[in-house]
Enzyme design. Structure first.
Site, short mmCIF file in Angstrom:
data_model
loop_
_atom_site.label_atom_id
_atom_site.label_comp_id
_atom_site.label_asym_id
_atom_site.label_seq_id
_atom_site.Cartn_x
_atom_site.Cartn_y
_atom_site.Cartn_z
N HIS A 282 0.77 -1.13 -0.03
CA HIS A 282 0.15 0.08 0.05
C HIS A 282 1.03 1.38 0.09
CE1 HIS A 282 -3.72 2.01 0.43
NE2 HIS A 282 -4.41 1.19 0.62
N GLU B 241 -2.38 -0.01 -6.04
CA GLU B 241 -2.27 -1.51 -5.50
C GLU B 241 -2.31 -2.59 -6.39
OE1 GLU B 241 -5.00 -1.02 -2.02
OE2 GLU B 241 -5.11 0.81 -2.56
C1 FUC Z 1 -7.31 1.30 -0.14
C2 FUC Z 1 -8.91 1.79 -0.51
C3 FUC Z 1 -9.61 2.13 0.88
C4 FUC Z 1 -9.08 2.41 1.96
C5 FUC Z 1 -7.52 1.89 1.95
C6 FUC Z 1 -6.73 2.81 3.03
O1 FUC Z 1 -7.20 0.22 -0.51
O2 FUC Z 1 -9.66 1.10 -1.34
O3 FUC Z 1 -10.80 2.77 0.47
O4 FUC Z 1 -9.16 3.62 2.23
O5 FUC Z 1 -6.87 2.22 0.73
#
Ligand code: FUC
Length: 346
Positions: A180, A310
């Site tokens: 992320h 992602e």
């Molecule tokens: C992403 C989104 C979400 C969430 C996250 C931090 O994957 O799909 O809504 O807020 O990040």
């Protein structure tokens, strides 16, 4: 490539074993990661004038990397990225309950997912590997999972992130990990996404319901605000998507190529090409933020300060077989790779 690895302890408190590892490839490119959440906290690279800076958004306070359950800056995400409706699935006619951490649903592997675990760390010749044996009691998913996440420099200033999951049980589990990272290629993150161009190799997005749960339908996005097939100015696209009533992008794209996205900055020449072996890419433009959070250099966090891209198997796969298969059967082992190919346009 002359890789050097250093590490430092970030917390003076002896009961908090927070450590940061930095891996420099000797060409002006380096990354740092933490043993909490197998987190990538920084990725530094030159711009067209040779000026080296971090291109990831991250918490200013190391403590926030330990407690955060909202932004997931730089976090490894698992066992399953994205949302699972009702936090449950059927397997061989059996109802399997998962941890629910967003209303009734499961997001990013629940509150005790990869992002919140302390990982064991070893050095590799060209990077770092995090490993962890995750029991069902730890994260609430079925089966004992042996997980590893490595960050390594491979040829040509490419950072490879490799996830391996091995199910060491008699029952099935789910495995759809991702990472992320939020990118902002400007030195000054308060400049927001100015100068950024994005392309995403996709003609369709996944339809979402009011709780952002995939309905199972794909939407054709040609010539809409969501279409990034042609490289587009990110700020202009954000304006056009806001005109549809959305607060920004938070959408799964069904990708058509292994080079899933390209993010570049026209002002300073920095470019990141993202490669993946999966069929989906969630694009999140950091739409809602709390200003009490401080990020890089102590600045207050603000919306659209960076973008998360992602790669993963399409969210909803566990309920919609057309989206892919994320079941990791008893005894099975799977590996997935994400590569950031970093370069500078002159
Ligand atoms: C992403 C989104 C979400 C969430 C996250 C931090 O994957 O799909 O809504 O807020 O990040």
């Amino acid at each position: 490539m002359m890789v050097t690895i250093t590490n430092e302890r970030l917390s003076a408190q002896t009961d908090i074993p927070l450590k940061k590892y930095t891996v420099d490839n000797g060409n002006g490119y380096a990354f740092s990661c933490l043993n909490i959440g197998a987190t990538l906290t920084s990725l530094t690279m030159p711009d067209k004038d040779g000026n080296i800076h971090n291109v990831l958004l991250g918490f200013n306070e190391p403590q926030d990397f330990i407690t955060d359950q909202t932004y997931f800056f730089g976090k490894a995400i698992g066992r399953v990225g994205g949302r699972i409706k009702d936090g449950a699935f059927q397997y061989n006619n059996e109802h399997i309950q998962l941890p629910q951490n967003e209303g009734n649903n499961t997001l990013h592997g629940g509150n005790n997912g990869f992002h919140s675990l302390w990982w064991d760390v070893s050095a590799l010749g060209n990077g770092i590997i995090f490993t962890k044996t995750i029991q069902s009691e730890t994260d609430g998913f079925p089966a004992k999972l042996i997980a590893s996440i490595s960050y390594t420099w491979i040829s040509g200033n490419q950072l490879q992130i490799e996830f391996t999951g091995e199910n060491q049980s008699e029952i099935a589990t789910l495995f759809n990990p991702t990472t992320h990272n939020y990118f902002n290629l400007n030195d000054d993150k308060t400049a927001g996404l100015g100068g950024h161009q994005l392309s995403i190799r996709a003609r369709k997005t996944v339809e979402l319901d009011e709780n952002q749960i995939p309905t199972g339908k794909l939407l054709t996005i040609s010539d809409t605000a969501y279409d990034f097939n042609k490289e587009s100015n990110l700020l202009e696209k954000l304006e056009s998507v806001k005109q549809t009533g959305a607060s920004g992008f938070d959408d799964p794209y069904k990708v058509t190529d292994s080079e899933v996205a390209v993010l570049r900055n026209l002002d300073n020449g920095r470019c990141i090409r993202i490669h993946s072996d999966r069929n989906g890419l969630v694009f999140y433009s950091l739409n809602a933020t709390e200003s009490k959070i401080t990020v890089n250099d102590g600045h207050a966090l603000s919306p659209h300060m960076a973008v998360a891209l992602e790669p993963q198997t399409l969210p909803g796969a566990v309920h919609h077989p057309d989206f892919g298969n994320i079941v990791l059967d008893a005894g099975d082992k799977k590996t997935y790779r994400i590569i950031y190919e970093l370069s500078v346009d002159e």
